[in-house]
Design an enzyme around this catalytic site. Structure first.
Site, PDB file in Angstrom:
ATOM      1  N   MET A  30       0.857  -1.260  -0.080  1.00  0.00           N
ATOM      2  CA  MET A  30      -0.088   0.041   0.146  1.00  0.00           C
ATOM      3  C   MET A  30       0.943   1.196   0.015  1.00  0.00           C
ATOM      4  SD  MET A  30      -3.501  -1.082   2.044  1.00  0.00           S
ATOM      5  CE  MET A  30      -2.755  -0.735   3.763  1.00  0.00           C
ATOM      6  N   GLU A  42      12.042  -0.363   5.220  1.00  0.00           N
ATOM      7  CA  GLU A  42      12.936  -1.418   4.870  1.00  0.00           C
ATOM      8  C   GLU A  42      12.350  -2.874   4.712  1.00  0.00           C
ATOM      9  OE1 GLU A  42      16.002  -1.110   3.845  1.00  0.00           O
ATOM     10  OE2 GLU A  42      16.540  -3.287   4.176  1.00  0.00           O
ATOM     11  N   HIS A  88       9.324  -3.543   3.486  1.00  0.00           N
ATOM     12  CA  HIS A  88       9.013  -3.642   2.016  1.00  0.00           C
ATOM     13  C   HIS A  88      10.142  -4.139   1.015  1.00  0.00           C
ATOM     14  CE1 HIS A  88       5.566  -0.864   3.282  1.00  0.00           C
ATOM     15  NE2 HIS A  88       5.082  -1.800   2.899  1.00  0.00           N
ATOM     16  N   ASP A 139       2.266  -9.496   9.350  1.00  0.00           N
ATOM     17  CA  ASP A 139       0.842  -9.584   9.039  1.00  0.00           C
ATOM     18  C   ASP A 139       0.653 -11.127   8.757  1.00  0.00           C
ATOM     19  OD1 ASP A 139      -0.373  -6.859   8.757  1.00  0.00           O
ATOM     20  OD2 ASP A 139       1.185  -6.831   7.189  1.00  0.00           O
ATOM     21  N   SER A 164       4.402   0.984   8.162  1.00  0.00           N
ATOM     22  CA  SER A 164       4.087   2.305   7.574  1.00  0.00           C
ATOM     23  C   SER A 164       3.449   3.115   8.781  1.00  0.00           C
ATOM     24  CB  SER A 164       3.102   2.391   6.394  1.00  0.00           C
ATOM     25  OG  SER A 164       3.802   1.460   5.311  1.00  0.00           O
ATOM     26  N   ARG A 165       2.741   2.525   9.260  1.00  0.00           N
ATOM     27  CA  ARG A 165       1.911   3.226  10.522  1.00  0.00           C
ATOM     28  C   ARG A 165       2.723   3.784  11.556  1.00  0.00           C
ATOM     29  NH1 ARG A 165      -2.518  -0.667   9.129  1.00  0.00           N
ATOM     30  NH2 ARG A 165      -4.189   0.727   8.387  1.00  0.00           N
TER      31      ARG A 165
END
Ligand code: PAF
Length: 281
Positions: free
Chosen positions: A30, A35, A37, A150, A186-187
């Site tokens: 998204m 790092e 990803h 996840d 990312s959060r």
């Protein structure tokens, strides 16, 4: 590096690549890459001739009160990072093309989505399953790499690929952490300095439960109680769930045989963070 916005063009490219016997590795994201990803991209590179990364903030996996609007986005930054990783194609579609008027198909991986994040984020995994199938149909990968932060998402997609006889392999990749143990997300950009410090209790609880497990403690309630005490000791950390569950079915365990998944979701301030680790000797 090509940037493709059109679904049709991406499909044609994928077909041509497959026809010329190229192996396609895929990393769905998204965006707002970190790092974690980039290590998925490197893994895809190891396995494939052509690496495709999609960037799409998928609206159907966000609930009405979640952070869809404020989810961080910076395409230019992502583009540069992916260029440095020798990515071949960025697939960057628009929501109006992914979900044209009249779209009404849903896929449900029943059972598994009722646990962990599925309990507090109703419909989340339906949205994830749906967009992932669409992306697989568009990018036509041989391999798709997913991060284990996840864990539930990975297991659901793995199950779906198996159940639907989809012609690709789903590859798991370990969670990437900061030096102090915070899982990359990312959060994390939502966290203030003070909240970031508080969030470290999540990894501390993972380390403690792993030690307890090594010492022979197998009672899920004792493990959960210790985790609860630790997380609650940090003011401002609100537990969404703490779970000791089966690593395959994700069902809550009352007895641990050889291994279990310790999974946590909590709010640090307004930011919902998740993490997990497999407890085994
Ligand atoms: O893990 C994510 O970033 C998303 O859930 C995914 C797999 C890209 C689907 O939107």
């Amino acid at each position: 590096m090509k940037i493709i916005n059109s679904i049709y063009e991406m499909q044609k490219q994928a077909e041509a690549l497959r026809a010329s016997k190229k192996i396609i590795g895929f990393v769905p994201t998204m965006g707002y890459l970190h790092e974690g990803h980039l290590s998925l991209v490197r893994k895809a590179r190891e396995l494939s001739d052509i690496v495709v990364v999609s960037i799409f903030v998928n609206p159907t996996q966000f609930g009405p009160n979640e952070d869809l609007d404020r989810y961080p986005r910076d395409f230019e930054r992502d583009r540069k990072l992916l260029e440095q990783e020798n990515t071949d194609i960025i697939f960057y579609p628009e929501a109006k093309d992914m979900y044209p008027e009249g779209f009404c198909t849903y896929v449900q991986v029943r059972g598994m989505e009722d646990f962990l994040c599925g309990k507090s984020r109703k419909g989340h995994f339906i949205g994830v399953a749906m967009v992932v199938i669409k992306l697989f149909n568009i990018v036509k990968p041989h391999y798709a790499v997913f991060g284990l932060k996840d864990y539930q998402q990975f297991k659901i997609i793995e199950r779906m690929v198996k159940d639907l006889n989809m012609d690709l392999e789903v590859i798991p990749y370990p969670t990437v952490r900061e030096k102090d143990g915070l899982a990359l997300s990312s959060r994390n950009t939502y966290l203030s300095e003070e909240e970031r410090k508080k969030a470290l209790i999540i990894y501390e609880s993972i380390k403690t439960l792993k030690e307890m497990f090594k010492k022979g403690i197998r009672d899920p309630n004792a493990l959960k109680q210790r985790a609860k005490e630790m997380l609650e000791s940090e003011g401002g950390v609100i537990i969404d769930y703490i779970s000791i569950c089966d690593t395959e079915t994700l069902e809550e365990l009352t007895i641990i045989k050889d291994k279990a998944l310790y999974a946590i979701a909590c709010f640090v301030g307004k930011t919902r963070l998740i993490d997990n680790s497999i407890l085994e000797v």
